[in-house]
Motif scaffolding. Structure first.
Motif, PDB file in Angstrom:
ATOM      1  N   SER A  18     -76.611 -10.567 -22.415  1.00 21.01           N
ATOM      2  CA  SER A  18     -75.358 -10.305 -21.712  1.00 21.01           C
ATOM      3  C   SER A  18     -75.661  -9.803 -20.317  1.00 21.01           C
ATOM      4  N   THR A  19     -74.651  -9.865 -19.474  1.00 19.93           N
ATOM      5  CA  THR A  19     -74.832  -9.459 -18.087  1.00 19.93           C
ATOM      6  C   THR A  19     -73.546  -8.857 -17.562  1.00 19.93           C
ATOM      7  N   LEU A  20     -73.667  -7.989 -16.564  1.00 19.96           N
ATOM      8  CA  LEU A  20     -72.516  -7.424 -15.869  1.00 19.96           C
ATOM      9  C   LEU A  20     -72.575  -7.857 -14.411  1.00 19.96           C
ATOM     10  N   ILE A  21     -71.429  -8.287 -13.886  1.00 20.90           N
ATOM     11  CA  ILE A  21     -71.331  -8.771 -12.514  1.00 20.90           C
ATOM     12  C   ILE A  21     -70.344  -7.896 -11.757  1.00 20.90           C
ATOM     13  N   ALA A  22     -70.768  -7.386 -10.625  1.00 21.75           N
ATOM     14  CA  ALA A  22     -69.940  -6.507  -9.810  1.00 21.75           C
ATOM     15  C   ALA A  22     -68.900  -7.322  -9.041  1.00 21.75           C
ATOM     16  N   PRO A  23     -67.849  -6.673  -8.539  1.00 17.88           N
ATOM     17  CA  PRO A  23     -66.820  -7.403  -7.795  1.00 17.88           C
ATOM     18  C   PRO A  23     -67.339  -8.140  -6.573  1.00 17.88           C
ATOM     19  N   GLN A  63     -60.607 -11.860  -3.450  1.00 16.62           N
ATOM     20  CA  GLN A  63     -59.152 -11.917  -3.487  1.00 16.62           C
ATOM     21  C   GLN A  63     -58.626 -11.794  -4.905  1.00 16.62           C
ATOM     22  N   GLN A  64     -59.354 -12.401  -5.859  1.00 12.03           N
ATOM     23  CA  GLN A  64     -58.918 -12.391  -7.249  1.00 12.03           C
ATOM     24  C   GLN A  64     -60.111 -12.641  -8.149  1.00 12.03           C
ATOM     25  N   ARG A  65     -60.081 -12.011  -9.323  1.00 10.78           N
ATOM     26  CA  ARG A  65     -61.084 -12.282 -10.359  1.00 10.78           C
ATOM     27  C   ARG A  65     -60.356 -12.439 -11.683  1.00 10.78           C
ATOM     28  N   ARG A  66     -60.817 -13.388 -12.480  1.00 10.51           N
ATOM     29  CA  ARG A  66     -60.210 -13.596 -13.788  1.00 10.51           C
ATOM     30  C   ARG A  66     -61.212 -14.328 -14.675  1.00 10.51           C
ATOM     31  N   TYR A  67     -61.011 -14.198 -15.990  1.00 10.04           N
ATOM     32  CA  TYR A  67     -61.674 -15.076 -16.929  1.00 10.04           C
ATOM     33  C   TYR A  67     -60.826 -16.335 -17.068  1.00 10.04           C
ATOM     34  N   LEU A  68     -61.484 -17.501 -17.081  1.00  9.75           N
ATOM     35  CA  LEU A  68     -60.744 -18.704 -17.389  1.00  9.75           C
ATOM     36  C   LEU A  68     -60.136 -18.527 -18.776  1.00  9.75           C
ATOM     37  N   PRO A  69     -58.877 -18.896 -18.976  1.00  8.04           N
ATOM     38  CA  PRO A  69     -58.170 -18.584 -20.229  1.00  8.04           C
ATOM     39  C   PRO A  69     -58.956 -18.976 -21.469  1.00  8.04           C
ATOM     40  N   GLY A  70     -59.062 -18.015 -22.401  1.00  5.83           N
ATOM     41  CA  GLY A  70     -59.723 -18.265 -23.673  1.00  5.83           C
ATOM     42  C   GLY A  70     -61.225 -18.367 -23.601  1.00  5.83           C
ATOM     43  N   ALA A  81     -62.854 -15.186   6.610  1.00  7.93           N
ATOM     44  CA  ALA A  81     -62.205 -15.445   7.896  1.00  7.93           C
ATOM     45  C   ALA A  81     -62.101 -16.933   8.193  1.00  7.93           C
ATOM     46  N   THR A  82     -62.905 -17.749   7.516  1.00  7.49           N
ATOM     47  CA  THR A  82     -62.952 -19.180   7.842  1.00  7.49           C
ATOM     48  C   THR A  82     -62.515 -20.088   6.696  1.00  7.49           C
ATOM     49  N   GLY A  83     -62.259 -19.530   5.499  1.00  8.64           N
ATOM     50  CA  GLY A  83     -61.872 -20.420   4.414  1.00  8.64           C
ATOM     51  C   GLY A  83     -61.812 -19.708   3.070  1.00  8.64           C
ATOM     52  N   TRP A  84     -61.608 -20.507   2.030  1.00  2.65           N
ATOM     53  CA  TRP A  84     -61.479 -20.012   0.660  1.00  2.65           C
ATOM     54  C   TRP A  84     -62.588 -20.594  -0.206  1.00  2.65           C
ATOM     55  N   LEU A  85     -63.069 -19.754  -1.131  1.00  2.00           N
ATOM     56  CA  LEU A  85     -64.173 -20.161  -1.997  1.00  2.00           C
ATOM     57  C   LEU A  85     -63.957 -19.592  -3.392  1.00  2.00           C
ATOM     58  N   THR A  86     -64.312 -20.353  -4.420  1.00  3.92           N
ATOM     59  CA  THR A  86     -64.366 -19.809  -5.777  1.00  3.92           C
ATOM     60  C   THR A  86     -65.798 -19.869  -6.275  1.00  3.92           C
ATOM     61  N   VAL A  87     -66.182 -18.875  -7.048  1.00  7.54           N
ATOM     62  CA  VAL A  87     -67.473 -18.870  -7.744  1.00  7.54           C
ATOM     63  C   VAL A  87     -67.176 -18.700  -9.218  1.00  7.54           C
ATOM     64  N   THR A  88     -67.706 -19.605 -10.039  1.00  8.83           N
ATOM     65  CA  THR A  88     -67.551 -19.528 -11.482  1.00  8.83           C
ATOM     66  C   THR A  88     -68.900 -19.197 -12.100  1.00  8.83           C
ATOM     67  N   ASP A  89     -68.931 -18.134 -12.912  1.00  7.81           N
ATOM     68  CA  ASP A  89     -70.168 -17.651 -13.530  1.00  7.81           C
ATOM     69  C   ASP A  89     -70.068 -17.746 -15.044  1.00  7.81           C
ATOM     70  N   VAL A  90     -71.128 -18.260 -15.681  1.00  9.73           N
ATOM     71  CA  VAL A  90     -71.202 -18.287 -17.139  1.00  9.73           C
ATOM     72  C   VAL A  90     -72.642 -18.093 -17.586  1.00  9.73           C
ATOM     73  N   LEU A  91     -72.811 -17.570 -18.761  1.00 13.20           N
ATOM     74  CA  LEU A  91     -74.054 -17.701 -19.500  1.00 13.20           C
ATOM     75  C   LEU A  91     -73.868 -18.913 -20.401  1.00 13.20           C
TER      76      LEU A  91
END
Length: 617
Positions: A18-23, A63-70, A81-91
């Motif tokens: 398991s792992t913990l990821i900071a904001p 801006q936002q953090r969430r678990y993908l549903p389920g 300042a220049t755009g929007w990005l998402t990062v998805t993390d999984v084990l």
């Protein structure tokens, strides 16, 4: 550097690590090759003990953090300042069936053939500069590795230290600087990049494979959650996330479930009440089985029970204390406590500990917790082999024999032993559950003999454990309260409508709370052998919800439950404690017994609300 609040960490698991990821997108806790092993990324306990960030450059707050549903796939959205990005993390995990083919219980020394921490970034507006910085420090930050390129090109690197080899593969060209592997790349709208940190024999080759692994992992979690049964109620999101947290705290090779994923997160920042919770407590067993069965997760319940029974089977029935209060997730018995004095601790909370010095304490509740779990297992459709029943009978006899002696209590006091009332109650539970099981097996002679002992013990508890106002006390010869007494209406010593039970529950609600949240006991009035303070215990507050529901105080139970839900972390996870004045989470995280108590309280409250509506439509 400051530490994020404990509740703001995200928790990921593949049911083996398991792992913990900071904001800010940094992996700050990862232990290999098991979750109770030394850390590879340990910034959670010392900002200089290693981390792995994959996030926009020069932007720390998402801006936002969430678990993908389920799922246990974490999605973080960033606005720069220049755009929007998402990062998805999984084990990374495969389809759900792969953990349900009878191959999950293995020798604890065996590791899965491959583990991968997968991180996928996608720019969906403008342009964003993506930063990668992977800085592992092995053995709790004491050992530094040396990265080297692996194969042609500059996108795959490896590092070996402390008998662990990490491979970092990315679509971003990587640079090397001693113990750090790093890279930076600007993504335009519609473009993606990945970073995959692996230990084992499988490497994520390219972005297409990374996306496929992400889909498989999402499929695993959604397939698993679809096997559970959740109430159609507004509490469902909290129950569902709690179930996922419990599954994430499981250790597939043995079926064990850890009390928490971390060590030494403090009960008071800057204090000394910092413990290693990466073990399995016998005390949690009955509560765990009840929570899992209530959700229809019988397979997980049977796996966990098998782990506990394996531990019981290794106990020497001739030695009463050979049944320990806790075990390692591989069944280990020696959990000797050590301190890591080179680590500064979360928010300067020292000492940082590994192991747990309470593992060889004498706690009388363990027999009752185990026998209650056995009965729960039988109610869930399980069986108990004759050889195991013979050992359980010896444990019931031990509970009878030792019930008149003092112990360290359910809270693992490090002060002088006392005649704790909750311990006496759990000795009675051991005998009571033994009687029920014996009668079910046709062993009436043994059941009759035990019934006489149960009656004597109940009389002793109700005579010596109650004060002048009819309230059960922490231990004999005191008037202090203890939150463990909230188990009274849940364990059956007396019916919930007994005046003494009702008086005890209401006294705790009135006198052992801070802003409505429950303390274990008053630290300044209890000789627990420790210095410093602690927050309110979330499991105890959920116990109060359950107890209030059981004694018919449904409105009060509902209000308290809603209040506790308001304290949930941003990702609906709970630590061990809550500081009532600030809402800050304290202690190890995420905490299994908090989440299983939430599940139990929700079910009891829903049942009580429905019963009330039927009586008074």
């Amino acid at each position: 550097m400051t530490f994020p609040p404990i509740a703001d960490y995200a928790f990921l698991s593949d049911c083996e690590v398991s792992t913990l990821i900071a904001p800010d997108g940094a992996v700050e806790w990862l232990c290999l090759p098991r979750p109770d092993a030394p850390s590879v990324f340990g910034a959670l306990l010392d900002r200089a003990a290693g981390s792995f960030r994959f996030a926009p450059a020069n932007t720390a707050v998402p801006q936002q953090r969430r678990y993908l549903p389920g799922t246990m796939a974490l999605e973080t959205t960033w606005h720069t300042a220049t755009g929007w990005l998402t990062v998805t993390d999984v084990l990374v995990l495969g389809p759900v069936d792969e953990l349900r083919r009878g191959e999950s219980r293995r020798s604890p020394g065996d590791a899965m053939s491959a583990h991968t921490l997968l991180r996928i970034a996608t720019c969906f507006d403008g342009r964003v500069e993506l930063d990668l910085s992977c800085f592992p420090l092995f053995d709790y930050g004491r050992v530094q590795g040396q990265w080297a390129y692996d194969g042609p090109g500059f996108t795959r690197t490896t590092v070996t230290a402390a008998d662990i080899t990490l491979t970092l593969n990315s679509s971003i060209p990587l640079g090397l600087m001693g113990a750090r592997s790093y890279g930076r790349q600007t993504l335009a709208a519609g473009e993606s990049a990945f970073a995959a940190l692996s230990w084992g024999d499988q490497i994520t080759a390219d972005l297409d494979e990374a996306l496929s692994q992400l889909r498989f992992t999402e499929s695993f979690w959604r397939g698993w959650i679809s096997m559970a049964s959740f109430p159609d109620h507004r509490y469902r999101p909290y129950i569902e996330r709690s179930a996922l947290a419990l599954k994430g705290l499981s250790y597939a090779p043995t079926g064990a479930i850890m009390a928490a994923a971390t060590t030494s997160l403090p009960e008071t920042p800057g204090g000394q009440r910092n413990w290693d919770y990466r073990f399995t407590w016998i005390r949690d067993t009955a509560f765990m089985l009840r929570a899992l069965h209530s959700l229809g997760l019988d397979w997980e319940a049977f796996e966990y029970f098998a782990f506990i029974i394996d531990a019981v089977s290794e106990a020497d029935p001739a030695i009463p204390w050979s049944l320990q209060i806790m075990y390692g997730i591989g069944g280990e018995r020696d959990l000797t406590e050590h301190t890591l004095d080179h680590l500064s601790g979360y928010r300067d909370s020292r000492p940082v500990r590994t192991g747990n010095g309470a593992f060889d304490q004498h706690q009388h509740d363990v027999w009752g917790m185990l026998l209650d779990a056995v009965e729960e297992h039988l109610r869930g459709g399980g069986q108990v082999a004759p050889g195991i029943w013979a050992r359980l009978c010896m444990l019931v006899d031990t509970a009878i024999e030792r019930s008149g002696e003092p112990d360290q209590g359910i809270w693992e006091m490090r002060g002088a032993p006392q005649h704790f009332v909750a311990s006496k109650v759990m000795c009675w539970v051991a005998v009571d559950r033994g009687i029920r099981i014996a009668r079910g097996r046709g062993d009436s002679d043994r059941a009759d003999r035990w019934q006489a002992a149960a009656d004597r013990l109940k009389t002793d508890i109700c005579t010596r454990g109650v004060d002048s106002r009819g309230v059960f006390t922490q231990h004999y010869d005191t008037t202090e309260l203890d939150a463990s007494l909230l188990l009274l209406p849940l364990m059956g010593l007396l019916p919930p409508d007994d005046p003494r039970v009702r008086a005890t529950v209401l006294a705790i609600a009135e006198e052992l709370t801070e802003q409505g949240l429950v303390l274990r006991y008053r630290v300044d009035r209890t000789e627990d052998g420790l210095s410093g303070e602690e927050g309110t215990f979330s499991i105890c507050t959920f116990w109060l919800v359950s107890a209030l529901a059981e004694i018919g105080e449904v409105d009060a139970a509902s209000a308290l439950f809603e209040k506790m839900l308001s304290f949930a972390g941003p990702l609906l996870l709970y630590a061990e404690e809550i500081e009532a004045s600030t809402g800050q989470h304290l202690g190890n995280f995420p905490q299994a017994f908090t989440h299983l108590a939430l599940i139990d309280a929700a079910h009891r409250l829903i049942a009580a609300e429905r019963s009330t509506r039927r009586r008074d439509p």
